[in-house]
Motif scaffolding. Structure first.
Motif, PDB file in Angstrom:
ATOM      1  N   PHE A  22      12.461 -22.732  12.851  1.00  6.77           N
ATOM      2  CA  PHE A  22      11.847 -22.635  11.858  1.00  6.77           C
ATOM      3  C   PHE A  22      10.318 -21.889  11.329  1.00  6.77           C
ATOM      4  N   PRO A  23      10.627 -20.551  11.389  1.00  6.77           N
ATOM      5  CA  PRO A  23       9.248 -19.821  11.352  1.00  6.77           C
ATOM      6  C   PRO A  23       8.405 -20.787  10.220  1.00  6.77           C
ATOM      7  N   ALA A  24       7.179 -21.077  11.180  1.00  6.14           N
ATOM      8  CA  ALA A  24       5.877 -21.245  10.396  1.00  6.14           C
ATOM      9  C   ALA A  24       5.667 -21.459   8.731  1.00  6.14           C
ATOM     10  N   ALA A  25       5.623 -22.242   7.894  1.00  7.01           N
ATOM     11  CA  ALA A  25       5.246 -21.838   6.426  1.00  7.01           C
ATOM     12  C   ALA A  25       3.831 -21.625   6.367  1.00  7.01           C
ATOM     13  N   GLU A  26       3.838 -20.708   5.756  1.00 10.37           N
ATOM     14  CA  GLU A  26       2.554 -20.480   5.102  1.00 10.37           C
ATOM     15  C   GLU A  26       2.066 -21.043   3.487  1.00 10.37           C
ATOM     16  N   ARG A  27       0.951 -21.232   3.428  1.00  8.22           N
ATOM     17  CA  ARG A  27       0.499 -21.498   2.586  1.00  8.22           C
ATOM     18  C   ARG A  27       0.877 -20.510   1.036  1.00  8.22           C
ATOM     19  N   TYR A  71      -1.788 -30.819  -0.282  1.00  7.75           N
ATOM     20  CA  TYR A  71      -2.373 -31.130   0.151  1.00  7.75           C
ATOM     21  C   TYR A  71      -1.451 -30.953   1.782  1.00  7.75           C
ATOM     22  N   THR A  72      -3.142 -30.374   3.007  1.00  5.51           N
ATOM     23  CA  THR A  72      -2.751 -30.238   4.093  1.00  5.51           C
ATOM     24  C   THR A  72      -4.142 -30.886   5.114  1.00  5.51           C
ATOM     25  N   ALA A  73      -3.330 -30.400   6.141  1.00  4.38           N
ATOM     26  CA  ALA A  73      -4.623 -30.675   7.605  1.00  4.38           C
ATOM     27  C   ALA A  73      -6.257 -30.326   6.963  1.00  4.38           C
ATOM     28  N   ASP A  74      -6.472 -28.886   6.561  1.00  2.81           N
ATOM     29  CA  ASP A  74      -7.621 -28.374   5.556  1.00  2.81           C
ATOM     30  C   ASP A  74      -8.435 -30.376   5.085  1.00  2.81           C
ATOM     31  N   GLY A 397      -5.162 -41.454   7.260  1.00  2.00           N
ATOM     32  CA  GLY A 397      -4.405 -39.965   7.915  1.00  2.00           C
ATOM     33  C   GLY A 397      -3.662 -39.260   6.694  1.00  2.00           C
ATOM     34  N   SER A 398      -3.949 -40.170   5.398  1.00  2.00           N
ATOM     35  CA  SER A 398      -3.024 -39.051   4.335  1.00  2.00           C
ATOM     36  C   SER A 398      -4.033 -38.291   4.022  1.00  2.00           C
ATOM     37  N   TRP A 399      -3.568 -37.405   3.744  1.00  2.00           N
ATOM     38  CA  TRP A 399      -4.778 -36.415   3.509  1.00  2.00           C
ATOM     39  C   TRP A 399      -4.910 -36.354   2.493  1.00  2.00           C
ATOM     40  N   PHE A 400      -4.053 -36.770   1.128  1.00  2.00           N
ATOM     41  CA  PHE A 400      -4.615 -36.814  -0.295  1.00  2.00           C
ATOM     42  C   PHE A 400      -5.730 -38.009  -0.419  1.00  2.00           C
ATOM     43  N   VAL A 401      -4.816 -39.080  -0.250  1.00  2.00           N
ATOM     44  CA  VAL A 401      -5.826 -39.802   0.257  1.00  2.00           C
ATOM     45  C   VAL A 401      -7.512 -39.530   0.686  1.00  2.00           C
ATOM     46  N   GLU A 402      -7.325 -39.831   1.664  1.00  2.00           N
ATOM     47  CA  GLU A 402      -8.084 -39.143   2.707  1.00  2.00           C
ATOM     48  C   GLU A 402      -9.518 -38.032   2.150  1.00  2.00           C
ATOM     49  N   ARG A 403      -9.007 -37.285   1.253  1.00  2.00           N
ATOM     50  CA  ARG A 403      -9.800 -36.144   0.588  1.00  2.00           C
ATOM     51  C   ARG A 403      -9.967 -37.108  -0.723  1.00  2.00           C
TER      52      ARG A 403
END
Length: 621
Positions: A22-27, A71-74, A397-403
């Motif tokens: 599958f192609p990489a998904a972009e935001r 939310y993403t790894a960013d 590790g949850s991006w949402f919770v960490e942010r």
């Protein structure tokens, strides 16, 4: 059907990559798809820039923190278990990975009843006891008798005596001394002079509390003197960051007092336990407890403990989470079981050291054996059956919770520094600075509740007018005079109480006539919406065509149908209703029509609508 070769089970495993091919998904691809959906709803147009799409779906907390749709790894924050900034703390060896102390609160004024209830709890899963003493609970003089059969070295005792803290502390320490110093008693004396000021407007004796901490350190090493109770700020309607910032400011004030009294910084840190509210917003609760540890880690680092300069072991905030009092309702109290379950889950996942689940009948009076059993079994289920105690920081590790954790910590730190700049916590309470800020937050929250943007199941949504509430003995009232104690459901409950009193006096509930237009499939949705709204205020509804109004005995009507039928029939229906004696005609939906006095719709001020209706119906305040 093709049968796999015989050696497939023994062949070397190849890496399994579910996204392979599958192609990489972009935001921006995601934004484009979302924009297409928003265009259909009218929330976006073809000209809406992709960069603004997420903003259309972003809401803000009462602290101004954005809650985005993606939310993403960013958005991740570097936080590892057992390391600074302590948001992912590992319990000491021997306590289990993430086990927490099951703490039950007792405030029954009858010592015999309290003694029996405490022993029943300890025999059935509770591991520590939280006692409310004084006018709001047990007599201080009864403390020794109530704890007669409690093993103080096994079941910690936490005192909450308000203005009677000194007397209660002396009674407890004397009890420990009589039983022998070799029995290492565990507990918290509950000294909280600034918390007392927040509750009552009158501060306690900070110097005396600091002296008590010195005594505990020197003579009773298993007992802490101080509690930083942040729940008064939550109970007044404050936000999460306001609760955290006030807690840090209070904790720092206690550190200063204890070091001035002769304790080392490390000893002073060991003398404090923090208490926070856990709500039915599980992610907010998780983030709040994680952020609290991050904030206290920063304080410890500034004090020379945690961090590179420290030669001692890490200082970790000890946390007691108690399910929120403001979120509890008097009507449909059974729903409180669900609220406290979610809150307990959030507290556990957030890493609380001790958790108190308040009984579901908290708002009705003193809990009975059944409600206490449900409260403690809620924790047992999450501990044993749900295995929450087997994982370190499940939300890590949850991006949402960490942010959210990081953003909440930053907002709380700003509030803490503002308090420090304005004379520190004692002055901020005395000047009204804290009260003013929390009052502003409560008014914003109150408006959201009134408009049902923050729905309360069983009260503002899906009320049951036929319910029969369980009867409970009256509970002692806690001292007041400081910050107010609010309940999220209080405005709807006040309206409901008026209607209940009217029904008791007249034998009939006040009612509104729902005048439906067209076939049932056309008017059902809005008729259901209108019935739900009026019943939230305790008002019964009767449904029929406009011509049936006179026979209904109602004085107020609400027209319910579709926008298409409104264009042709709303004005005629309103005229028919007015001619039949309707003092006010509402319409479910939006728009202006002849004869219609006002409209109700999703997001309207339901509380004001109900107040107006009760005035029209002649229901006494």
């Amino acid at each position: 059907m093709t049968v796999p070769p015989e050696d497939v089970a023994t062949s070397p495993r190849e890496p399994f990559a579910p996204a392979a091919g599958f192609p990489a998904a972009e935001r921006d691809q995601w934004r484009e798809l979302v924009k297409g959906v928003l265009r259909k709803s009218g929330a976006a147009t073809e000209d809406t820039p992709l960069a603004e799409v997420e903003g259309l779906l972003t809401r803000r907390t009462y602290d101004g923190i954005p809650i985005g749709p993606l939310y993403t790894a960013d958005d991740t924050v570097d936080a590892r278990p057992g390391l600074a900034p302590r948001v992912r703390e590992v319990k000491p060896e021997g306590e289990g990975l993430a086990a927490w102390d099951v703490r039950q609160r007792h405030a029954h004024p009858d010592p015999a009843a309290a003694k029996e209830a405490i022993l029943a709890d300890l025999e059935n899963g509770v591991t520590s006891v939280w006692l409310t003493l004084g006018e709001a609970g047990l007599p201080v003089a009864a403390l020794a008798d109530v704890l007669e059969k409690v093993h103080l070295d096994v079941a910690p005792v936490v005192l909450d005596a308000g203005p009677h803290t000194a007397e209660a502390a002396e009674a407890f320490l004397a009890l420990v001394a009589r039983r022998g110093r070799e029995r290492r008693a565990l507990g918290v004396l509950g000294a909280d002079p600034l918390g007392l000021a927040a509750r009552t407007g009158t501060p306690g004796d900070l110097e005396a509390a600091a002296a008590l901490a010195v005594r505990c350190t020197r003579e009773f090493p298993g007992i802490r003197a101080f509690v930083v109770d942040a729940t008064p700020y939550h109970d007044a309607g404050g936000s999460d960051a306001e609760e955290l910032g006030a807690a840090v400011a209070t904790g720092v004030a206690y550190l200063r007092a204890m070091t001035d009294a002769g304790l080392t910084v490390a000893e002073a840190f060991e003398q404090i336990e923090f208490r926070y509210a856990a709500t039915a917003d599980q992610f907010a609760t998780i983030a709040k407890l994680r952020a609290a540890r991050r904030l206290w880690d920063r304080v410890a680092e500034v004090c020379g403990l945690n961090g590179a300069r420290s030669e001692a072991g890490p200082v970790v905030q000890r946390q007691h989470a108690v399910t929120s009092a403001p979120m509890m309702t008097r009507h449909d109290p059974w729903v409180n079981m669900l609220r406290t379950t979610v809150a307990c889950f959030g507290a556990a996942v957030g890493g609380a050291d001790a958790v108190t689940v308040e009984p579901f009948d908290l708002r009705l009076g003193l809990p009975d054996a059944f409600s206490r059993r449900i409260a403690r079994n809620t924790q047992t289920l999450l501990l044993e059956e749900s295995s929450l105690a087997r994982v370190v920081d499940p939300a890590g590790g949850s991006w949402f919770v960490e942010r959210l954790t990081e953003d909440l910590a930053q907002a709380a730190w700003e509030w803490f520094t503002e308090i420090e700049k304005n004379g520190r916590m004692a002055e901020a309470l005395a000047s009204g600075m804290v009260a003013g800020r929390i009052a502003a937050t409560w008014e914003r929250r109150r408006k959201d509740i009134a408009r049902r943007k923050a729905p309360l199941t069983g009260v503002s949504e899906f009320p049951n007018l036929e319910e029969r509430l369980p009867e409970r003995a009256p509970a002692p009232q806690p001292p007041g005079g400081g910050l107010p104690r609010v309940f999220y459901a209080q405005d709807f409950e006040a309206l409901r109480d008026r209607c209940d009193a009217h029904a008791a006096a007249t034998g009939e509930r006040p009612k509104v006539f729902l005048a439906t237009l067209g076939p049932i499939a056309v008017h059902t949705a809005r008729a259901t919406f209108a019935a739900n709204l009026f019943q939230a205020g305790g008002i019964a509804t009767v449904t029929g065509e406009p011509g049936d109004f006179a026979a209904s005995g109602a004085k107020v009507a609400c027209i319910c149908s579709s926008d298409k039928l409104y264009a042709d029939q709303a004005a005629d229906a309103a005229r028919t209703l007015k001619e039949a004696g309707a003092v006010r005609v509402w319409l479910a939906g939006k728009g202006s029509y002849d004869g219609v006095d006002a409209t109700i719709f999703a997001g309207c001020d339901a509380v004001e609508t109900l107040r107006t209706t009760l005035r029209d119906l002649g229901v006494a305040e």
